[in-house]
Design a protein around this motif. Structure first.
Motif, PDB file in Angstrom:
ATOM      1  N   ASP A   1       0.844  -1.318   0.070  1.00 39.05           N
ATOM      2  CA  ASP A   1      -0.195  -0.087  -0.045  1.00 39.05           C
ATOM      3  C   ASP A   1       0.861   1.280  -0.038  1.00 39.05           C
ATOM      4  N   TRP A   2       0.685   2.155  -0.738  1.00 39.26           N
ATOM      5  CA  TRP A   2       1.562   3.406  -0.747  1.00 39.26           C
ATOM      6  C   TRP A   2       1.676   4.121   0.252  1.00 39.26           C
ATOM      7  N   SER A   3       0.697   3.843   1.105  1.00 43.20           N
ATOM      8  CA  SER A   3       0.526   4.832   2.488  1.00 43.20           C
ATOM      9  C   SER A   3       1.204   4.289   3.601  1.00 43.20           C
ATOM     10  N   SER A   4       1.727   2.752   3.587  1.00 42.39           N
ATOM     11  CA  SER A   4       2.407   2.215   4.651  1.00 42.39           C
ATOM     12  C   SER A   4       3.178   1.045   4.206  1.00 42.39           C
ATOM     13  N   ASP A   5       3.810   0.593   5.268  1.00 39.67           N
ATOM     14  CA  ASP A   5       4.824  -0.591   4.682  1.00 39.67           C
ATOM     15  C   ASP A   5       4.149  -2.035   4.967  1.00 39.67           C
ATOM     16  N   VAL A   6       2.805  -2.108   4.955  1.00 40.27           N
ATOM     17  CA  VAL A   6       2.022  -3.378   5.223  1.00 40.27           C
ATOM     18  C   VAL A   6       1.651  -3.951   4.110  1.00 40.27           C
ATOM     19  N   CYS A   7       1.729  -5.077   3.713  1.00 39.74           N
ATOM     20  CA  CYS A   7       1.052  -5.910   2.567  1.00 39.74           C
ATOM     21  C   CYS A   7      -0.318  -5.889   2.661  1.00 39.74           C
ATOM     22  N   SER A   8      -0.816  -5.676   1.283  1.00 42.57           N
ATOM     23  CA  SER A   8      -2.411  -5.957   1.305  1.00 42.57           C
ATOM     24  C   SER A   8      -2.849  -7.195   1.761  1.00 42.57           C
ATOM     25  N   SER A   9      -1.882  -8.199   1.311  1.00 40.47           N
ATOM     26  CA  SER A   9      -2.331  -9.573   1.611  1.00 40.47           C
ATOM     27  C   SER A   9      -2.039  -9.903   3.101  1.00 40.47           C
ATOM     28  N   ASP A  10      -1.230  -9.083   3.792  1.00 41.06           N
ATOM     29  CA  ASP A  10      -1.004  -9.467   5.335  1.00 41.06           C
ATOM     30  C   ASP A  10      -2.321  -8.855   5.936  1.00 41.06           C
ATOM     31  N   LEU A  11      -2.864  -7.581   5.379  1.00 38.82           N
ATOM     32  CA  LEU A  11      -4.139  -7.058   5.833  1.00 38.82           C
ATOM     33  C   LEU A  11      -5.078  -8.055   5.757  1.00 38.82           C
ATOM     34  N   ALA A  12      -5.405  -8.674   4.533  1.00 35.73           N
ATOM     35  CA  ALA A  12      -6.323  -9.334   4.394  1.00 35.73           C
ATOM     36  C   ALA A  12      -6.371 -10.577   5.062  1.00 35.73           C
ATOM     37  N   ALA A  13      -5.072 -11.208   5.502  1.00 34.66           N
ATOM     38  CA  ALA A  13      -5.105 -12.435   6.415  1.00 34.66           C
ATOM     39  C   ALA A  13      -5.720 -12.055   7.681  1.00 34.66           C
ATOM     40  N   ILE A  14      -5.615 -11.200   8.224  1.00 33.25           N
ATOM     41  CA  ILE A  14      -6.227 -10.664   9.299  1.00 33.25           C
ATOM     42  C   ILE A  14      -7.647 -10.129   9.436  1.00 33.25           C
ATOM     43  N   GLY A  15      -8.232 -10.084   8.258  1.00 33.70           N
ATOM     44  CA  GLY A  15      -9.723  -9.653   8.070  1.00 33.70           C
ATOM     45  C   GLY A  15      -9.697  -8.216   7.824  1.00 33.70           C
TER      46      GLY A  15
END
Length: 131
Positions: A4-18
């Motif tokens: 995501d352009w605004s953070s260092d977190v992967c979209s897939s990591d976020l999706a994995a936690i809902g």
């Protein structure tokens, strides 16, 4: 992994936690619809009563016409009380405002569904002779 352009977190990591990315969705106009936001971010809309919506829109137009004409009402009163002619430019402008309002009211009266009311747009009102 797409970042995501605004953070260092992967979209897939976020999706994995809902956590899911929400898209911006236009909110339906609550003047014409009962609106409820769904958990997925979409909106559910139920049209308001057509007759009541028409009446409210016509009242809104009447208030706007009154607001526009009120500052020049003294010209009409002066013409009646003194017999002095009101400038033709003011007569024309006041008549134009009333004609614009009448056209809007006709469009409102002709609407057969709330969706049609939503598409009625007030064009810019005619500029007064002072402008």
């Amino acid at each position: 992994c797409s970042r995501d352009w605004s953070s260092d977190v992967c979209s897939s990591d976020l999706a994995a936690i809902g956590i899911i990315e929400m898209q911006d969705v236009a909110v339906p106009n609550s003047k014409y619809y009962y609106v409820h936001q769904l958990p997925n971010g979409q909106y559910h809309k139920i049209p308001r009563d057509l007759t009541q919506s028409k009446q409210a829109l016509i009242q809104e137009i009447n208030r706007e016409v009154s607001r526009l004409l009120a500052p020049s009402d003294y010209r009409v009163i002066k013409a009646v009380e003194t017999g002095e002619a009101m400038p033709e430019s003011w007569k024309t402008w006041r008549s134009t405002i009333r004609s614009q309002a009448a056209a809007l009211k006709s469009a409102i009266d002709a609407a057969e569904a709330v969706e049609q009311l939503e598409n009625i747009r007030t064009a810019p009102w005619a500029a007064s002779p002072d402008q």
